[in-house]
Motif scaffolding. Structure first.
Motif, PDB file in Angstrom:
ATOM      1  N   SER A   1      -8.160   8.679   1.606  1.00 56.34           N
ATOM      2  CA  SER A   1      -8.718   8.324   0.288  1.00 56.34           C
ATOM      3  C   SER A   1      -7.651   8.270  -1.050  1.00 56.34           C
ATOM      4  O   SER A   1      -7.745   7.984  -2.141  1.00 56.34           O
ATOM      5  CB  SER A   1      -9.302   9.830  -0.035  1.00 56.34           C
ATOM      6  OG  SER A   1      -8.417  11.062  -0.194  1.00 56.34           O
ATOM      7  N   THR A   2      -6.289   8.526  -0.321  1.00 57.15           N
ATOM      8  CA  THR A   2      -5.023   8.237  -1.455  1.00 57.15           C
ATOM      9  C   THR A   2      -4.484   6.521  -1.155  1.00 57.15           C
ATOM     10  O   THR A   2      -3.649   6.337  -1.901  1.00 57.15           O
ATOM     11  CB  THR A   2      -4.153   9.075  -1.425  1.00 57.15           C
ATOM     12  OG1 THR A   2      -3.504   9.042   0.078  1.00 57.15           O
ATOM     13  CG2 THR A   2      -4.642  10.465  -1.515  1.00 57.15           C
TER      14      THR A   2
ATOM     15  N   ASN B   1       0.766  -1.212  -0.064  1.00 60.79           N
ATOM     16  CA  ASN B   1       0.107  -0.020   0.097  1.00 60.79           C
ATOM     17  C   ASN B   1       0.770   1.330   0.011  1.00 60.79           C
ATOM     18  O   ASN B   1       1.875   1.141   0.615  1.00 60.79           O
ATOM     19  CB  ASN B   1      -0.932  -0.053   1.116  1.00 60.79           C
ATOM     20  CG  ASN B   1      -2.180  -0.853   1.054  1.00 60.79           C
ATOM     21  OD1 ASN B   1      -2.475  -1.223   0.132  1.00 60.79           O
ATOM     22  ND2 ASN B   1      -2.666  -1.495   2.123  1.00 60.79           N
ATOM     23  N   THR B   2       0.385   2.474  -0.683  1.00 60.89           N
ATOM     24  CA  THR B   2       0.936   3.662  -0.585  1.00 60.89           C
ATOM     25  C   THR B   2      -0.097   4.475  -0.191  1.00 60.89           C
ATOM     26  O   THR B   2      -1.232   4.318  -0.566  1.00 60.89           O
ATOM     27  CB  THR B   2       1.561   3.917  -1.856  1.00 60.89           C
ATOM     28  OG1 THR B   2       0.697   3.913  -2.994  1.00 60.89           O
ATOM     29  CG2 THR B   2       2.647   3.325  -2.278  1.00 60.89           C
ATOM     30  N   GLY B   3       0.250   5.673   0.229  1.00 62.51           N
ATOM     31  CA  GLY B   3      -0.614   6.783   0.553  1.00 62.51           C
ATOM     32  C   GLY B   3      -1.507   6.276   1.918  1.00 62.51           C
ATOM     33  O   GLY B   3      -1.244   5.395   2.575  1.00 62.51           O
TER      34      GLY B   3
ATOM     35  N   ALA C   1      -3.496   3.265  -1.729  1.00 65.76           N
ATOM     36  CA  ALA C   1      -3.533   2.898  -3.305  1.00 65.76           C
ATOM     37  C   ALA C   1      -2.613   1.329  -3.054  1.00 65.76           C
ATOM     38  O   ALA C   1      -1.802   1.270  -2.207  1.00 65.76           O
ATOM     39  CB  ALA C   1      -2.728   3.684  -4.237  1.00 65.76           C
TER      40      ALA C   1
ATOM     41  N   GLN D   1       0.439   2.026  -8.980  1.00 63.85           N
ATOM     42  CA  GLN D   1      -0.521   2.041  -7.782  1.00 63.85           C
ATOM     43  C   GLN D   1      -1.892   2.788  -8.071  1.00 63.85           C
ATOM     44  O   GLN D   1      -1.884   3.738  -8.777  1.00 63.85           O
ATOM     45  CB  GLN D   1       0.136   3.023  -6.672  1.00 63.85           C
ATOM     46  CG  GLN D   1       1.549   2.330  -5.937  1.00 63.85           C
ATOM     47  CD  GLN D   1       1.452   1.155  -5.263  1.00 63.85           C
ATOM     48  OE1 GLN D   1       2.106  -0.018  -5.332  1.00 63.85           O
ATOM     49  NE2 GLN D   1       0.311   1.109  -4.066  1.00 63.85           N
ATOM     50  N   PHE D   2      -2.698   2.057  -7.677  1.00 59.41           N
ATOM     51  CA  PHE D   2      -4.170   2.271  -7.918  1.00 59.41           C
ATOM     52  C   PHE D   2      -4.816   2.606  -6.425  1.00 59.41           C
ATOM     53  O   PHE D   2      -4.737   1.660  -5.615  1.00 59.41           O
ATOM     54  CB  PHE D   2      -5.104   1.361  -8.618  1.00 59.41           C
ATOM     55  CG  PHE D   2      -4.450   1.235 -10.330  1.00 59.41           C
ATOM     56  CD1 PHE D   2      -4.876   2.094 -11.136  1.00 59.41           C
ATOM     57  CD2 PHE D   2      -3.412   0.379 -10.369  1.00 59.41           C
ATOM     58  CE1 PHE D   2      -4.420   1.962 -12.381  1.00 59.41           C
ATOM     59  CE2 PHE D   2      -2.860   0.082 -11.588  1.00 59.41           C
ATOM     60  CZ  PHE D   2      -3.213   0.943 -12.743  1.00 59.41           C
ATOM     61  N   ARG D   3      -5.478   3.823  -6.468  1.00 58.34           N
ATOM     62  CA  ARG D   3      -6.499   4.058  -5.374  1.00 58.34           C
ATOM     63  C   ARG D   3      -7.627   2.912  -5.054  1.00 58.34           C
ATOM     64  O   ARG D   3      -8.370   2.699  -6.062  1.00 58.34           O
ATOM     65  CB  ARG D   3      -7.188   5.518  -5.331  1.00 58.34           C
ATOM     66  CG  ARG D   3      -6.071   6.436  -5.358  1.00 58.34           C
ATOM     67  CD  ARG D   3      -6.711   7.964  -5.170  1.00 58.34           C
ATOM     68  NE  ARG D   3      -5.610   9.112  -5.448  1.00 58.34           N
ATOM     69  CZ  ARG D   3      -5.465   9.554  -6.652  1.00 58.34           C
ATOM     70  NH1 ARG D   3      -6.064   9.111  -7.761  1.00 58.34           N
ATOM     71  NH2 ARG D   3      -4.500  10.637  -6.764  1.00 58.34           N
TER      72      ARG D   3
ATOM     73  N   SER E   1      -3.047   6.217  -8.931  1.00 54.90           N
ATOM     74  CA  SER E   1      -2.344   7.076  -7.773  1.00 54.90           C
ATOM     75  C   SER E   1      -1.096   7.538  -8.266  1.00 54.90           C
ATOM     76  O   SER E   1      -0.811   8.771  -8.190  1.00 54.90           O
ATOM     77  CB  SER E   1      -2.441   6.275  -6.473  1.00 54.90           C
ATOM     78  OG  SER E   1      -1.648   7.051  -5.327  1.00 54.90           O
ATOM     79  N   THR E   2      -0.119   6.530  -8.603  1.00 60.04           N
ATOM     80  CA  THR E   2       1.289   7.087  -8.658  1.00 60.04           C
ATOM     81  C   THR E   2       1.803   5.477  -9.120  1.00 60.04           C
ATOM     82  O   THR E   2       1.539   4.721  -9.132  1.00 60.04           O
ATOM     83  CB  THR E   2       2.032   7.292  -7.373  1.00 60.04           C
ATOM     84  OG1 THR E   2       3.081   7.953  -7.583  1.00 60.04           O
ATOM     85  CG2 THR E   2       2.263   6.346  -6.441  1.00 60.04           C
TER      86      THR E   2
ATOM     87  N   THR F   1       7.959   6.672  -4.450  1.00 66.59           N
ATOM     88  CA  THR F   1       7.034   6.741  -5.395  1.00 66.59           C
ATOM     89  C   THR F   1       7.371   7.868  -6.387  1.00 66.59           C
ATOM     90  O   THR F   1       8.180   8.702  -5.901  1.00 66.59           O
ATOM     91  CB  THR F   1       5.717   7.233  -4.776  1.00 66.59           C
ATOM     92  OG1 THR F   1       6.288   8.631  -3.585  1.00 66.59           O
ATOM     93  CG2 THR F   1       5.370   6.344  -3.841  1.00 66.59           C
TER      94      THR F   1
END
Length: 787
Positions: free
Chosen positions: A230-231, A225-227, A233, A253-255, A261-262, A285
């Motif tokens: 709500s971010t 996971n990143t963020g 991802a 990375q998808f939210r 996302s990134t 990232t």
């Protein structure tokens, strides 16, 4: 992300754009290193000793102790470090892509296959996304949900559903990546794991504890996971790479809430993951999307490459300085000819195959004209057709050496994935399909700047994939390629010759995908050639053995320029000192063949078979005949005294040479011309025919005088004693063994109805004797019969 056959996980695709980043100073060729396979973790010699190459591995891959502290624990994310975006315009190339038209066999074909075989079949996930890694002795294949370990002739050593293998049979595992890390001589099998409903995204690494793919593995699970909020991802479509310094991964990375996302670069310290230690994953990232982790055949660099989603005129190049320290990421744009989103591939039934986007395929970094060079490819659209765009990028100048479309009018090409070696050769494997051609796995090679011009076929689909007119079917994201590290390790490293391996998919039916593996030699080299020297092996003996000659010697060698796998087989009554192995250029194996316990258990007869050396890549064989002739020694089963008197002994006295004799003494008869001692013995032959037979008697006279011993066999065709199967000798008080060799044809001395054999011996007086009551001792009689 993949679709199951029963449900779909939505792929969230809102992709960012390329920006301008700080320009790196360029790669320094003085930093170039080459892998010393097995040379870092643990500290072992560069070349694997020959005796290890011949070891028969019986273990299977094992998940080791999933409850120890360093296993099954998500690796902590280090603080993401965004690359600094410098102001300025985008950099785009304005050059036009060169094009090489696939001549369809009318010009120079790609190098012929050294070997090929069927890969992993349909699983419950679609598409397969096949990837391949090649080590010293094994090949590892990965598709969505399943992986397989084989020898280099395609014989399965182990296979499993990845989730079940790591103890999570119901988990969603996808996007497989497999590598053999030549810097550490270890394997990594990597699968993505997602549980979107519970905001879980992990990368699962199975890391071998040994050079062989067969054995024990450390299992790591890293939080991807990143963020946050709500971010937050999850990870998708990560590639797996290696350099002299680190093991890398990179992807998107998808939210969880939806949308791109990134992108992220990740890497691990080899001294942690290859020793089962607590392992930390470094994360950076970055903007843009879908960076590909390079697989470095030369060291001194740790790099990534990506293309722009939706098309563009630049590739994004990133490199890491001090990856185990500050981990500074530098980024540049490389100007290339414009590329665009490709159209979906056309099939004759109107169904189309999804070409996804103009994503870069897994890259390799090697050396071309002494400069570090990155090879990769993508799918682009030109004039309503999908084409393979092939790249070779000089990493010193960050400019393309090769920026070329490979195509044929009226067909669609996609997913060009490279495999490279140290001889300036690259093979790209790809899909080709068209309105008059079912999907095919094909490959083309580029050698020292020259294309083969005509691609070669690896596997043609027997049918189209999918049946609904106009429907787009998910075909895949990438194919796989690798260098043969066994060739590298045993044929002089960078100066030797190495095979190139590749792996792709085809349609087994309209509803089922399948995969296929191929390998080709370096351009301009000869393939592995198995030569076999030695003579026919003819051995013989009696039931139970031993047999002579006791062994035979053979030699197999490889007169080609790349490694070849061979099998050495014999009849089951012979044992070879070696059953096969790998021969590299100029190598030879000496093999001794000898009879075994099975030979000792065989009954009377003649046994034939072949001693065969087989090229396990091509199936070509060379053989020598082996013939085992087993004779029988027969004991008497009955005896009859026609004249004379039994003074001592019995039937058993005749069966073993043990100084326990049957003593026959003179019996007074009126006819002095009849021998006064006349004994008949019977036995049963093992067959009604034979090539040779002899009767053996060990006897003496008890009393001195002048006597003769007359030995005869009964001739069943004449119903009388034979005048040819006969021997007459003077006999004295000394034990002597005499043999009557029976003349051919032998079968007249064997009764056809019951295989009865009959012999007799008679003692006659030929002169003065010391006493009138004389006797004869017979310690042994028997037959030897050869089939």
């Amino acid at each position: 992300m993949k679709t199951t056959l029963f449900r779909t996980l939505a792929v969230l695709a809102a992709l960012g754009s390329l920006g301008v980043f700080a320009q790196p100073s360029g790669a320094d060729t003085s930093q170039l290193q080459t892998p010393k396979v097995g040379g870092e973790i643990p500290k072992t010699p560069w070349r694997i000793p020959a005796n290890q190459m011949d070891t028969v591995v019986t273990a299977v891959p094992t998940v080791v102790d999933t409850y120890t502290p360093f296993l099954d624990v998500p690796g902590p994310l280090r603080t993401p470090n965004e690359e600094a975006v410098l102001p300025g315009p985008r950099i785009y190339g304005d050059s036009q892509a060169k094009a090489v038209k696939d001549q369809g066999g009318l010009d120079i074909l790609a190098e012929s296959l050294s070997t090929s075989w069927e890969g992993i079949g349909q699983t419950n996930l679609s598409p397969p996304d096949p990837d391949i890694a090649v080590g010293i002795d094994e090949v590892v294949l990965g598709v969505n949900a399943r992986f397989q370990i084989l020898d280099k002739a395609g014989r399965e050593l182990f296979a499993a559903n990845f989730g079940a293998w790591v103890g999570d049979p119901n988990g969603f595992y996808f996007d497989p990546k497999v590598i053999f890390d030549p810097w550490r001589a270890r394997w990594i099998i990597m699968y993505h794991f997602s549980d979107l409903a519970n905001n879980r995204s992990e990368m699962v690494l199975a890391v071998s504890q040994q050079t062989s793919a067969i054995g024990n593995y450390w299992i790591y699970r890293f939080n991807m996971n990143t963020g946050s909020g709500s971010t937050l991802a999850w990870a998708d479509y990560y590639d797996l790479g290696y350099s002299a310094a680190v093991v890398t991964a990179s992807g998107n990375q998808f939210r969880y809430s939806g949308g791109f996302s990134t992108a992220a670069l990740r890497w691990w310290n080899p001294s942690e993951i290859y020793t089962g230690s607590t392992a930390f994953m470094v994360t950076r990232t970055v903007d843009g999307d879908t960076p590909r982790s390079s697989r470095h055949l030369f060291g001194g660099l740790t790099t990534f490459i990506s293309s722009a989603s939706g098309g563009g005129s630049a590739l994004r190049y990133r490199s890491i300085t001090d990856p185990l320290g500050a981990g500074t990421v530098s980024s540049s744009n490389i100007s290339v000819a414009a590329y665009t989103v490709p159209p979906n591939s056309r099939q004759s039934n109107g169904a189309r195959l999804d070409t996804i986007d103009c994503r870069m395929m897994p890259p390799f970094v090697t050396s071309y004209n002494s400069a570090p060079t990155l090879f990769s490819g993508l799918t682009t659209g030109v004039g309503g057709e999908a084409r393979c765009r092939l790249y070779a990028i000089n990493l010193n100048t960050l400019s393309p050496i090769l920026d070329t479309d490979f195509f044929a009018t009226g067909t669609d090409y996609s997913f060009p994935t490279p495999a490279v070696n140290y001889q300036n050769t690259c093979v790209w494997v790809f899909t080709r399909v068209g309105p008059s051609e079912t999907p095919a796995i094909r490959y083309v090679n580029w050698d020292n700047g020259t294309f083969s011009n005509s691609s070669s076929l690896l596997r043609q689909s027997p049918t189209n994939y999918g049946t609904v007119n106009g429907t787009v079917y998910r075909w895949g994201d990438y194919f796989g390629g690798d260098l043969d590290w066994g060739d590298y390790n045993n044929q002089g490293g960078t100066t030797g010759r190495q095979k190139l391996w590749f792996y792709g998919q085809y349609a087994a039916s309209t509803a089922n995908w399948a995969t296929f593996v191929g390998a080709t030699r370096s351009v301009g080299t000869t393939t592995g050639v198995v030569n076999f020297a030695g003579n026919a092996y003819n051995l013989s003996g009696f039931v139970g053995g031993p047999f002579t000659p006791g062994s035979a010697n053979y030699t197999v060698d490889n007169s080609g320029q790349v490694g070849v796998l061979y099998d050495f087989t014999t009849p089951n009554w012979l044992t070879p000192s070696r059953t096969g192995g790998t021969l590299y250029a100029g190598q030879s194996n000496s093999i001794t063949v000898a009879p075994n316990a099975t030979a000792n258990s065989l009954p009377y007869g003649i046994y034939t078979g072949n001693i065969t050396a087989r090229n396990a890549f091509t199936g070509g064989t060379a053989s020598r005949t082996a013939t085992l002739t087993i004779s029988a020694r027969l004991q008497p089963t009955a005896f009859t005294v026609r004249l004379g008197r039994v003074d001592s002994g019995n039937l058993n006295s005749l069966r073993v040479l043990d100084n326990n004799s049957l003593r026959m003494c003179r019996f007074i008869v009126p006819n002095a011309t009849t021998p006064p001692v006349n004994v008949e013995v019977d036995t049963t032959a093992p067959a009604t025919t034979a090539s040779a037979m002899s009767f053996i008697i060990h006897s003496r006279m008890v009393n001195s005088g002048s006597f003769s011993q007359d030995i005869q066999l009964f001739d069943w065709t004449l119903s009388d004693w034979s005048t040819t199967a006969r021997r007459v000798d003077a006999i004295t008080t000394t034990f002597v063994t005499r043999t009557l060799n029976v003349p051919t044809p032998i079968n007249r001395f064997i009764r056809s109805s019951d295989r009865l054999v009959r012999a007799r011996w008679r003692i006659a007086i030929t002169g003065p004797v010391s006493v009138p009551a004389w006797c004869n001792d017979t310690d042994f009689v028997g037959w030897e019969v050869t089939p």
